[in-house]
Design a protein around this motif. Structure first.
Motif, PDB file in Angstrom:
ATOM      1  N   VAL A   1     -10.133  -8.993  -2.731  1.00 29.40           N
ATOM      2  CA  VAL A   1     -11.580  -9.068  -3.157  1.00 29.40           C
ATOM      3  C   VAL A   1     -11.898  -7.709  -3.374  1.00 29.40           C
ATOM      4  N   ALA A   2     -11.767  -6.852  -2.347  1.00 29.98           N
ATOM      5  CA  ALA A   2     -12.083  -5.230  -2.526  1.00 29.98           C
ATOM      6  C   ALA A   2     -11.463  -4.589  -3.628  1.00 29.98           C
ATOM      7  N   SER A   3     -10.417  -5.132  -4.158  1.00 32.64           N
ATOM      8  CA  SER A   3      -9.635  -4.322  -5.068  1.00 32.64           C
ATOM      9  C   SER A   3     -10.467  -4.601  -6.429  1.00 32.64           C
ATOM     10  N   VAL A   4     -11.090  -5.837  -6.506  1.00 33.62           N
ATOM     11  CA  VAL A   4     -11.814  -6.245  -7.484  1.00 33.62           C
ATOM     12  C   VAL A   4     -12.780  -5.167  -7.877  1.00 33.62           C
ATOM     13  N   TYR A   5     -13.634  -4.933  -6.967  1.00 34.83           N
ATOM     14  CA  TYR A   5     -14.505  -3.968  -6.910  1.00 34.83           C
ATOM     15  C   TYR A   5     -14.347  -2.647  -7.069  1.00 34.83           C
ATOM     16  N   ARG A   6     -13.393  -2.228  -6.257  1.00 39.79           N
ATOM     17  CA  ARG A   6     -12.925  -0.785  -6.138  1.00 39.79           C
ATOM     18  C   ARG A   6     -11.311  -0.764  -6.166  1.00 39.79           C
ATOM     19  N   PRO A   7     -10.758  -0.872  -7.593  1.00 40.28           N
ATOM     20  CA  PRO A   7      -9.426  -0.843  -7.832  1.00 40.28           C
ATOM     21  C   PRO A   7      -8.640   0.596  -7.346  1.00 40.28           C
ATOM     22  N   TRP A   8      -7.572   0.599  -6.869  1.00 43.31           N
ATOM     23  CA  TRP A   8      -6.808   1.705  -6.522  1.00 43.31           C
ATOM     24  C   TRP A   8      -6.410   2.337  -8.007  1.00 43.31           C
ATOM     25  N   PRO A   9      -6.505   3.570  -8.062  1.00 45.13           N
ATOM     26  CA  PRO A   9      -6.152   4.338  -9.151  1.00 45.13           C
ATOM     27  C   PRO A   9      -4.835   4.208  -9.512  1.00 45.13           C
ATOM     28  N   LEU A  10      -4.334   4.207 -10.716  1.00 48.15           N
ATOM     29  CA  LEU A  10      -2.814   3.999 -10.969  1.00 48.15           C
ATOM     30  C   LEU A  10      -2.480   5.133 -11.866  1.00 48.15           C
ATOM     31  N   ARG A  11      -1.668   6.350 -11.388  1.00 45.36           N
ATOM     32  CA  ARG A  11      -1.622   7.579 -11.844  1.00 45.36           C
ATOM     33  C   ARG A  11      -0.012   7.539 -12.724  1.00 45.36           C
ATOM     34  N   SER A  12       0.772   6.975 -12.202  1.00 51.99           N
ATOM     35  CA  SER A  12       1.994   7.051 -13.202  1.00 51.99           C
ATOM     36  C   SER A  12       2.457   5.455 -13.212  1.00 51.99           C
ATOM     37  N   LEU A  13       2.439   4.816 -14.361  1.00 49.18           N
ATOM     38  CA  LEU A  13       2.971   3.582 -14.582  1.00 49.18           C
ATOM     39  C   LEU A  13       4.438   3.281 -14.343  1.00 49.18           C
ATOM     40  N   ASN A  14       5.064   4.416 -14.946  1.00 51.25           N
ATOM     41  CA  ASN A  14       6.607   4.220 -14.798  1.00 51.25           C
ATOM     42  C   ASN A  14       6.983   4.287 -13.312  1.00 51.25           C
ATOM     43  N   HIS A  15       6.433   5.061 -12.425  1.00 47.16           N
ATOM     44  CA  HIS A  15       6.659   5.023 -10.960  1.00 47.16           C
ATOM     45  C   HIS A  15       6.361   3.548 -10.443  1.00 47.16           C
ATOM     46  N   PHE A  16       5.158   3.024 -10.713  1.00 45.73           N
ATOM     47  CA  PHE A  16       4.957   1.719 -10.297  1.00 45.73           C
ATOM     48  C   PHE A  16       5.516   0.711 -10.733  1.00 45.73           C
ATOM     49  N   THR A  17       6.066   0.464 -11.888  1.00 48.33           N
ATOM     50  CA  THR A  17       7.011  -0.562 -12.256  1.00 48.33           C
ATOM     51  C   THR A  17       8.399  -0.297 -11.579  1.00 48.33           C
ATOM     52  N   GLU A  18       8.657   0.975 -11.650  1.00 49.64           N
ATOM     53  CA  GLU A  18      10.104   1.202 -11.311  1.00 49.64           C
ATOM     54  C   GLU A  18      10.370   0.791  -9.802  1.00 49.64           C
TER      55      GLU A  18
ATOM     56  N   PRO B   1       0.723  -1.052  -0.133  1.00 50.75           N
ATOM     57  CA  PRO B   1      -0.051  -0.204   0.108  1.00 50.75           C
ATOM     58  C   PRO B   1       0.923   1.207  -0.104  1.00 50.75           C
ATOM     59  N   TYR B   2       2.177   1.058   0.593  1.00 51.13           N
ATOM     60  CA  TYR B   2       2.832   2.409   0.524  1.00 51.13           C
ATOM     61  C   TYR B   2       3.334   2.835  -0.959  1.00 51.13           C
ATOM     62  N   LEU B   3       3.355   1.732  -1.725  1.00 47.86           N
ATOM     63  CA  LEU B   3       3.826   1.764  -3.410  1.00 47.86           C
ATOM     64  C   LEU B   3       2.645   2.839  -3.930  1.00 47.86           C
ATOM     65  N   TRP B   4       1.207   2.073  -3.402  1.00 47.98           N
ATOM     66  CA  TRP B   4       0.317   2.906  -4.345  1.00 47.98           C
ATOM     67  C   TRP B   4       0.044   4.140  -3.515  1.00 47.98           C
ATOM     68  N   LEU B   5       0.310   4.412  -2.354  1.00 46.30           N
ATOM     69  CA  LEU B   5       0.329   5.712  -1.827  1.00 46.30           C
ATOM     70  C   LEU B   5       1.094   6.794  -2.424  1.00 46.30           C
ATOM     71  N   GLY B   6       2.642   5.928  -2.730  1.00 43.48           N
ATOM     72  CA  GLY B   6       3.558   6.977  -3.494  1.00 43.48           C
ATOM     73  C   GLY B   6       3.028   7.290  -4.845  1.00 43.48           C
ATOM     74  N   ASN B   7       2.176   6.653  -5.558  1.00 46.10           N
ATOM     75  CA  ASN B   7       1.773   6.470  -6.820  1.00 46.10           C
ATOM     76  C   ASN B   7       0.561   7.797  -6.862  1.00 46.10           C
ATOM     77  N   LEU B   8      -0.047   7.871  -5.549  1.00 47.27           N
ATOM     78  CA  LEU B   8      -1.286   8.792  -5.731  1.00 47.27           C
ATOM     79  C   LEU B   8      -0.777  10.048  -5.258  1.00 47.27           C
ATOM     80  N   VAL B   9       0.127  10.102  -4.308  1.00 42.47           N
ATOM     81  CA  VAL B   9       0.510  11.447  -3.548  1.00 42.47           C
ATOM     82  C   VAL B   9       2.282  11.398  -3.625  1.00 42.47           C
ATOM     83  N   ARG B  10       2.688  12.593  -3.423  1.00 39.58           N
ATOM     84  CA  ARG B  10       4.192  12.727  -3.194  1.00 39.58           C
ATOM     85  C   ARG B  10       4.243  12.236  -1.807  1.00 39.58           C
TER      86      ARG B  10
END
Length: 400
Positions: free
Chosen positions: A183-200, A62-71
């Motif tokens: 299961v929750a992410s299937v119904y309400r997925p986290w928004p992905l803003r920067s794919l480069n940040h995510f994969t990196e 979740p900290y990765l997703w958090l860093g993908n949403l906000v600085r």
């Protein structure tokens, strides 16, 4: 924090130095699990170590997703992440005694459970703050918070009871937390803003794990430098790590990123979450188990002559099973991103485990040498497949 707005991460956002610093502490905790499993390796400690690795990895996600949403390196988000970093560091310190109850204030199992709770609670607070002006994110968080908090009770009760009850209840906590979150992410997925940040970010954690695991395997529990057969074993361990790096980072990682980039925006979060969130877990865990196996080889060569030193079944399973887990995770990652897996690759991924009885019959150094030769052969085979065009040509996009 109501009066302070989070700084959104843009489409071109990349991993920051602060996030890399956070990931270093996280990988330090992963390598401490090696210390836990190495005292000495048994079927039970390997299973308990797997549970600890899963809890750590899925508390980091979740900290990765958090860093993908906000600085994550600015304002209250940075302060909260530093608090989580301190909790992970405390967890790392007590990990070797995760199943050893002691009287006093800082009982290791309870300290570990409470540190885990702090990391999860910090995630929820920061995500709640970040979702103040984002109804979609707030809706996702409502689904996410239920399984996360429901897992806290069995985690704490298990730490208080200890023994078999601790193992069972911590397993329940993991299944509730991670299973419910999936299961929750299937119904309400986290928004992905920067794919480069995510994969990196995923790639950086894996390469740090490879480097840190190599250090742990090279030094092990001994303070003296390896000589003779031990030096040969350390060099073989280096070659093994190079092969693991090559199999993921050389061509597969960039091709997978390009393939996910071509996925329609509305499905990209699902595909990236499955490919990186799921498939990277066996890659990291496999790396840790291989490091444990190499450490055990070095330990045996320190205590016995090379021709008589042998690994226990548990240590050999960690070495060969870890390699199989890494190769299988790599295939799952390839299947979820490139949609192309050859039958021969599946056979190659299972070969280390199939050769475990053969390796177990050999001295420890020869057992490590056999795995090294096998991984070199698998790397060469993968290069041949790459040259046929699967990764050289633009990868096919994932279809809905």
């Amino acid at each position: 924090m109501r009066g302070i707005r989070p700084v959104p991460a843009g489409d071109a956002h990349r991993t920051t130095m602060f996030e890399i610093f956070f990931d270093l502490v996280f990988v330090f905790a992963l390598t401490r699990v090696i210390t836990f499993m190495a005292q000495p390796p048994t079927a039970l400690t390997l299973a308990q170590g797997l549970l600890l690795l899963l809890l750590l990895i899925y508390s980091w996600g979740p900290y990765l997703w958090l860093g993908n949403l906000v600085r994550a390196d600015i304002g209250p988000a940075r302060a909260a992440t530093l608090l989580a970093m301190a909790a992970i560091f405390v967890a790392a310190l007590v990990l070797p005694d995760a199943w050893r109850q002691r009287p006093g204030l800082f009982d290791p199992p309870l300290t570990l459970a409470l540190a885990y709770l702090v990391t999860r609670a910090v995630q929820l607070v920061v995500l709640l703050w970040a979702s103040a002006d984002d109804p979609q994110l707030r809706s996702t968080l409502r689904f996410f918070v239920v399984p996360v908090t429901a897992a806290w009770l069995p985690l704490v009760v298990g730490a208080l009871l200890g023994g078999v009850a601790q193992t069972a209840l911590w397993t329940v906590a993991f299944l509730v937390d991670i299973g419910g979150s999936r299961v929750a992410s299937v119904y309400r997925p986290w928004p992905l803003r920067s794919l480069n940040h995510f994969t990196e970010r995923f790639g950086l954690v894996l390469i740090i794990a490879l480097g840190e695991a190599l250090i742990a395997a090279g030094t092990g529990p001994r303070t003296m430098a390896p000589t003779g057969a031990g030096l040969v074993a350390a060099l073989l361990g280096l070659v093994v790590t190079i092969c693991l790096w090559w199999l993921y980072f050389d061509r597969l990682a960039p091709a997978a990123r390009q393939s996910v980039m071509r996925v329609p925006a509305e499905r990209r979060s699902h595909v990236a979450g499955d490919a990186y969130g799921l498939a990277h877990t066996p890659l990291i865990i496999g790396t840790i188990y291989v490091a444990l196996g190499i450490e055990q080889v070095l330990g045996q060569l320190t205590e016995e002559p090379a021709h008589t030193a042998r690994l226990s079944w548990s240590s050999a399973t960690a070495l060969y099973g870890g390699a199989t887990l890494y190769l299988l995770g790599r295939l799952v990652f390839r299947r979820l991103t490139l949609r192309a897996v050859h039958p021969g690759q599946g056979v190659a991924a299972l070969l280390p485990l199939l050769l475990l009885p053969v390796g177990r019959s050999l001295p420890a150094l020869a057992e490590l040498a056999l795995l090294t030769l096998l991984l070199i052969a698998v790397t060469w085979y993968e290069r041949r497949i790459d040259r046929r065009g699967e990764l050289v040509e633009p990868a096919r996009p994932v279809r809905p």
